[in-house]
Each structure stands twice: as structure tokens, then as C-alpha cells.
Motif scaffolding. Structure first.
Motif, PDB file in Angstrom:
ATOM      1  N   GLU A   1      -2.185  10.989 -11.914  1.00 50.51           N
ATOM      2  CA  GLU A   1      -1.695   9.611 -11.834  1.00 50.51           C
ATOM      3  C   GLU A   1      -2.832   8.624 -11.586  1.00 50.51           C
ATOM      4  OE1 GLU A   1       1.337   8.289 -12.294  1.00 50.51           O
ATOM      5  OE2 GLU A   1       2.021  10.263 -12.951  1.00 50.51           O
ATOM      6  N   THR A   2      -3.830   9.043 -10.796  1.00 47.98           N
ATOM      7  CA  THR A   2      -4.983   8.164 -10.553  1.00 47.98           C
ATOM      8  C   THR A   2      -5.759   7.913 -11.838  1.00 47.98           C
ATOM      9  OG1 THR A   2      -5.154   9.049  -8.303  1.00 47.98           O
ATOM     10  CG2 THR A   2      -7.065   7.856  -9.172  1.00 47.98           C
ATOM     11  N   ILE A   3      -5.990   8.990 -12.610  1.00 51.52           N
ATOM     12  CA  ILE A   3      -6.706   8.844 -13.883  1.00 51.52           C
ATOM     13  C   ILE A   3      -5.903   7.976 -14.849  1.00 51.52           C
ATOM     14  CG2 ILE A   3      -7.545  10.096 -15.913  1.00 51.52           C
ATOM     15  CD1 ILE A   3      -8.164  12.439 -14.028  1.00 51.52           C
ATOM     16  N   SER A   4      -4.577   8.196 -14.895  1.00 57.64           N
ATOM     17  CA  SER A   4      -3.746   7.395 -15.806  1.00 57.64           C
ATOM     18  C   SER A   4      -3.744   5.924 -15.421  1.00 57.64           C
ATOM     19  CB  SER A   4      -2.314   7.941 -15.816  1.00 57.64           C
ATOM     20  OG  SER A   4      -1.673   7.722 -14.570  1.00 57.64           O
ATOM     21  N   ASN A   5      -3.844   5.632 -14.106  1.00 55.56           N
ATOM     22  CA  ASN A   5      -3.925   4.231 -13.673  1.00 55.56           C
ATOM     23  C   ASN A   5      -5.241   3.595 -14.087  1.00 55.56           C
ATOM     24  OD1 ASN A   5      -1.417   3.840 -12.454  1.00 55.56           O
ATOM     25  ND2 ASN A   5      -2.080   4.742 -10.519  1.00 55.56           N
ATOM     26  N   PHE A   6      -6.336   4.377 -14.027  1.00 51.32           N
ATOM     27  CA  PHE A   6      -7.648   3.824 -14.357  1.00 51.32           C
ATOM     28  C   PHE A   6      -7.827   3.593 -15.850  1.00 51.32           C
ATOM     29  CE2 PHE A   6      -9.087   5.173 -10.083  1.00 51.32           C
ATOM     30  CZ  PHE A   6      -9.779   4.022  -9.729  1.00 51.32           C
ATOM     31  N   ILE A   7      -7.144   4.372 -16.675  1.00 52.16           N
ATOM     32  CA  ILE A   7      -7.342   4.211 -18.123  1.00 52.16           C
ATOM     33  C   ILE A   7      -6.353   3.222 -18.737  1.00 52.16           C
ATOM     34  CG2 ILE A   7      -8.267   6.542 -18.353  1.00 52.16           C
ATOM     35  CD1 ILE A   7      -5.584   7.376 -19.566  1.00 52.16           C
ATOM     36  N   ARG A   8      -5.501   2.626 -17.930  1.00 50.42           N
ATOM     37  CA  ARG A   8      -4.512   1.684 -18.468  1.00 50.42           C
ATOM     38  C   ARG A   8      -5.123   0.491 -19.195  1.00 50.42           C
ATOM     39  NH1 ARG A   8       0.269   1.349 -13.873  1.00 50.42           N
ATOM     40  NH2 ARG A   8       1.379   3.245 -14.513  1.00 50.42           N
ATOM     41  N   PRO A   9      -6.125  -0.197 -18.623  1.00 48.54           N
ATOM     42  CA  PRO A   9      -6.695  -1.320 -19.381  1.00 48.54           C
ATOM     43  C   PRO A   9      -7.348  -0.888 -20.675  1.00 48.54           C
ATOM     44  CG  PRO A   9      -8.010  -0.856 -17.436  1.00 48.54           C
ATOM     45  CD  PRO A   9      -6.754  -0.061 -17.298  1.00 48.54           C
TER      46      PRO A   9
ATOM     47  N   THR B   1       0.821  -1.213   0.000  1.00 45.83           N
ATOM     48  CA  THR B   1       0.000   0.000   0.000  1.00 45.83           C
ATOM     49  C   THR B   1       0.853   1.261   0.000  1.00 45.83           C
ATOM     50  OG1 THR B   1      -1.656  -1.229   1.268  1.00 45.83           O
ATOM     51  CG2 THR B   1      -1.905   1.164   1.145  1.00 45.83           C
ATOM     52  N   GLN B   2       1.868   1.309   0.857  1.00 48.63           N
ATOM     53  CA  GLN B   2       2.719   2.494   0.947  1.00 48.63           C
ATOM     54  C   GLN B   2       3.477   2.731  -0.353  1.00 48.63           C
ATOM     55  OE1 GLN B   2       5.409   2.346   4.236  1.00 48.63           O
ATOM     56  NE2 GLN B   2       6.173   4.432   3.963  1.00 48.63           N
ATOM     57  N   TYR B   3       3.924   1.657  -0.983  1.00 48.59           N
ATOM     58  CA  TYR B   3       4.653   1.770  -2.248  1.00 48.59           C
ATOM     59  C   TYR B   3       3.739   2.275  -3.360  1.00 48.59           C
ATOM     60  CZ  TYR B   3       7.891   0.436  -5.961  1.00 48.59           C
ATOM     61  OH  TYR B   3       8.739   0.449  -7.046  1.00 48.59           O
ATOM     62  N   MET B   4       2.471   1.857  -3.352  1.00 42.34           N
ATOM     63  CA  MET B   4       1.527   2.310  -4.368  1.00 42.34           C
ATOM     64  C   MET B   4       1.187   3.786  -4.174  1.00 42.34           C
ATOM     65  SD  MET B   4       1.045  -0.242  -6.374  1.00 42.34           S
ATOM     66  CE  MET B   4      -0.424   0.174  -7.298  1.00 42.34           C
ATOM     67  N   PHE B   5       1.125   4.235  -2.926  1.00 44.02           N
ATOM     68  CA  PHE B   5       0.904   5.659  -2.677  1.00 44.02           C
ATOM     69  C   PHE B   5       2.091   6.492  -3.179  1.00 44.02           C
ATOM     70  CE2 PHE B   5      -2.415   4.630   0.553  1.00 44.02           C
ATOM     71  CZ  PHE B   5      -3.406   5.467   0.036  1.00 44.02           C
ATOM     72  N   MET B   6       3.288   5.931  -3.069  1.00 34.09           N
ATOM     73  CA  MET B   6       4.477   6.643  -3.551  1.00 34.09           C
ATOM     74  C   MET B   6       4.433   6.847  -5.057  1.00 34.09           C
ATOM     75  SD  MET B   6       7.375   4.730  -1.235  1.00 34.09           S
ATOM     76  CE  MET B   6       8.700   5.327  -2.274  1.00 34.09           C
TER      77      MET B   6
ATOM     78  N   PRO C   1       5.226  11.518  -8.294  1.00 32.67           N
ATOM     79  CA  PRO C   1       6.585  11.297  -8.815  1.00 32.67           C
ATOM     80  C   PRO C   1       7.634  12.053  -8.015  1.00 32.67           C
ATOM     81  CG  PRO C   1       5.049  11.814 -10.597  1.00 32.67           C
ATOM     82  CD  PRO C   1       4.332  12.072  -9.308  1.00 32.67           C
ATOM     83  N   GLN C   2       8.836  11.512  -7.996  1.00 37.01           N
ATOM     84  CA  GLN C   2       9.921  12.116  -7.232  1.00 37.01           C
ATOM     85  C   GLN C   2      10.280  13.489  -7.790  1.00 37.01           C
ATOM     86  OE1 GLN C   2      13.368   9.643  -7.078  1.00 37.01           O
ATOM     87  NE2 GLN C   2      14.390  10.838  -5.491  1.00 37.01           N
ATOM     88  N   GLY C   3      10.470  14.462  -6.914  1.00 35.22           N
ATOM     89  CA  GLY C   3      10.839  15.810  -7.324  1.00 35.22           C
ATOM     90  C   GLY C   3       9.667  16.707  -7.650  1.00 35.22           C
ATOM     91  N   THR C   4       8.422  16.269  -7.364  1.00 34.36           N
ATOM     92  CA  THR C   4       7.247  17.091  -7.650  1.00 34.36           C
ATOM     93  C   THR C   4       7.136  18.217  -6.617  1.00 34.36           C
ATOM     94  OG1 THR C   4       6.106  15.143  -8.515  1.00 34.36           O
ATOM     95  CG2 THR C   4       4.748  17.047  -7.991  1.00 34.36           C
ATOM     96  N   PRO C   5       6.933  19.473  -7.040  1.00 33.10           N
ATOM     97  CA  PRO C   5       6.746  20.581  -6.074  1.00 33.10           C
ATOM     98  C   PRO C   5       5.514  20.355  -5.210  1.00 33.10           C
ATOM     99  CG  PRO C   5       7.196  21.422  -8.283  1.00 33.10           C
ATOM    100  CD  PRO C   5       6.982  19.955  -8.428  1.00 33.10           C
ATOM    101  N   SER C   6       5.535  20.928  -4.007  1.00 29.95           N
ATOM    102  CA  SER C   6       4.443  20.708  -3.050  1.00 29.95           C
ATOM    103  C   SER C   6       3.106  21.226  -3.571  1.00 29.95           C
ATOM    104  CB  SER C   6       4.781  21.392  -1.723  1.00 29.95           C
ATOM    105  OG  SER C   6       5.989  20.891  -1.200  1.00 29.95           O
ATOM    106  N   MET C   7       3.117  22.325  -4.318  1.00 28.88           N
ATOM    107  CA  MET C   7       1.871  22.900  -4.817  1.00 28.88           C
ATOM    108  C   MET C   7       1.224  22.022  -5.889  1.00 28.88           C
ATOM    109  SD  MET C   7       2.797  26.957  -5.034  1.00 28.88           S
ATOM    110  CE  MET C   7       1.137  27.315  -5.596  1.00 28.88           C
ATOM    111  N   LEU C   8       2.033  21.264  -6.603  1.00 25.75           N
ATOM    112  CA  LEU C   8       1.508  20.443  -7.684  1.00 25.75           C
ATOM    113  C   LEU C   8       1.143  19.031  -7.250  1.00 25.75           C
ATOM    114  CD1 LEU C   8       3.914  21.422 -10.617  1.00 25.75           C
ATOM    115  CD2 LEU C   8       1.595  22.248 -10.185  1.00 25.75           C
ATOM    116  N   MET C   9       1.429  18.672  -6.003  1.00 28.74           N
ATOM    117  CA  MET C   9       1.170  17.303  -5.552  1.00 28.74           C
ATOM    118  C   MET C   9      -0.291  16.885  -5.666  1.00 28.74           C
ATOM    119  SD  MET C   9       3.735  16.652  -2.343  1.00 28.74           S
ATOM    120  CE  MET C   9       5.507  16.542  -2.610  1.00 28.74           C
ATOM    121  N   PRO C  10      -1.286  17.730  -5.258  1.00 30.28           N
ATOM    122  CA  PRO C  10      -2.691  17.296  -5.427  1.00 30.28           C
ATOM    123  C   PRO C  10      -3.068  17.041  -6.880  1.00 30.28           C
ATOM    124  CG  PRO C  10      -2.544  19.148  -3.923  1.00 30.28           C
ATOM    125  CD  PRO C  10      -1.197  19.008  -4.545  1.00 30.28           C
TER     126      PRO C  10
END
Length: 226
Positions: free
Chosen positions: A148-156, A124-129, A133-142
Motif C-alpha cells: 500500500e505504501t508503494i502504491s501510494n507513492f506511485i499514484r502521481p 493520521t490514524q485514518y491514514m494508517f488504517m 485493508p479490512q480483513g487482512t490476515p495477521s501474517m500478511l499485514m507487513p
């Protein structure tokens, strides 16, 4: 008369409501048992070498530390089945099952769902990571989490549509060019035949590439869950 341009790819050939076009999926199963008792031919030895190289590559993509024994054979079998069905569609009067979303989505959706469930339950913790992505500014994290959530859902969907669209595009082009044959002169007819042969070679390459891409992307998605 066709109702639309894509109706030629529908699995509509049937006797007593039995869809005969889907039987092309089962032809590969009839070939497999002969390799267990016949003397290995050069083609069979070459195919074994290809499988061994694919095993090494998928093993490297998944990761040597996280790999379980036999896990690469899932993707090798997937690649073999898709490539076999892609090549079967190049023969006349044989339905290309991988050009239908019913087939490609059936392959992509259970694989993606099993990877996601395994990853979120066990890592679970690894999937949240992965959502940030590494190096993302704090303001852009949300925003990155949403993207990333949308990109995961459209993969299939992307896996299924990529395979089906690439397989149907070449067949559609060959069909459209073939329908113009009766209205051409002998000179243009010879040019059309040469073009069709070149397209057939291109479609053979696409059949191999698309099966490889599908298997490699599935391997990469599984490596993220591990």
C-alpha cells in the motif's frame, strides 16, 4: 530529419528562445471572460448543466459530510483545463501540452502531495488504517503495508503517465498513418482518409475520457485523505 519517433511531440517551436508551443495552454483563458458579459448561448447553457452534474458527482465521491464548500470546483477546473488542452491538440500545428510529462506531472504531483500532507497531518490514524485493508490476515499485514505504501507513492506517476501515454498514442498512430499517404493509390487513399476520420472521432472521445478519469481519480485520492 527527426532524431527519433517521439521528437515530433517536443515543444521545440520557438522564436528568440520563447517556446511558442506552450501558448496553447493560455488560449482557454482568452475565452473565459466572454462568458461574463455576452448573452448566454445554448452551448454555454449546456456547459453550465454539465458543470452542475459534475459538481453533484464529485460531491458524492468526496463525501457529503467531509466536503468543504467550493472544493469540487478545483476538480471541475482541472477537468475543464485538461479537456480543453486535449481538444486543442486535435487541431493541426497545435502542440498537445497534456501529452508531455512536464505538464501532466505538474498537475498530478502537487495534488497528490497536498492530499498526502493534509491526510497525514490532520487524519493520521485514518491514514494508517488505509495501509491495512479490512480483513487482512495477521501474517500478511507487513506485506500489505509495504504494498500500500508503494502504491501510494506511485499514484502521481500513474496519473501523469496515463494521461500523457493515452494522448500521445493516438496522435502517434495518426501521424504514422498520415506519412504513408503520398505512397498510396487513390483507392487506398480514400480508405486512409476514412480511417483517419474514425481515429479523429476516437481521439475526441479519448480527450473527454482521459480528462474525466484524471479528475475522478484525483477526487478519490482526496476523499481518502478526508
Amino acid at each position: 530529419m527527426m532524431t527519433n519517433l517521439f521528437s515530433m511531440f517536443d515543444p521545440s517551436s520557438s522564436i528568440n528562445n520563447l517556446p511558442l508551443n506552450w501558448l496553447s495552454n493560455m488560449l482557454g483563458i482568452m475565452i473565459i471572460p466572454s462568458s461574463m458579459w455576452l448573452i448566454p448561448s445554448r452551448n454555454y447553457i449546456m456547459w453550465n448543466k454539465i458543470i452542475l452534474n459534475l459538481h453533484k458527482e464529485f460531491k458524492m465521491l468526496i463525501g457529503y459530510k467531509t466536503i468543504n464548500k467550493g472544493s469540487t470546483f478545483l476538480f471541475i477546473s482541472l477537468l475543464s483545463m485538461i479537456m480543453f488542452n486535449n481538444f486543442m491538440g486535435l487541431f493541426p500545428y497545435i502542440f498537445t501540452s497534456t501529452s508531455h510529462l512536464l505538464m501532466s506531472l505538474t498537475l498530478a504531483l502537487p495534488l497528490w502531495l497536498s492530499f498526502m500532507l493534509f491526510g497525514w497531518i490532520n487524519n493520521t490514524q485514518y491514514m494508517f488504517m488505509h495501509l491495512v485493508p479490512q480483513g487482512t490476515p495477521s501474517m500478511l499485514m507487513p506485506f500489505m503495508v509495504c504494498i500500500e505504501t508503494i502504491s501510494n507513492f506511485i499514484r502521481p506517476g500513474t496519473l501523469a503517465v496515463r494521461l500523457a501515454a493515452n494522448m500521445i498514442a493516438g496522435h502517434l498512430l495518426m501521424t504514422l498513418m498520415g506519412n504513408t499517404g503520398p505512397h498510396l493509390t487513390m483507392m487506398l487513399m480514400s480508405l486512409l482518409i476514412m480511417t483517419q476520420i474514425l481515429l479523429l472521432i476516437l481521439e475526441s472521445a479519448v480527450a473527454i475520457i482521459q480528462s474525466y478519469v484524471f479528475a475522478v481519480l484525483s477526487t478519490l485520492y482526496s476523499s481518502e485523505a478526508n
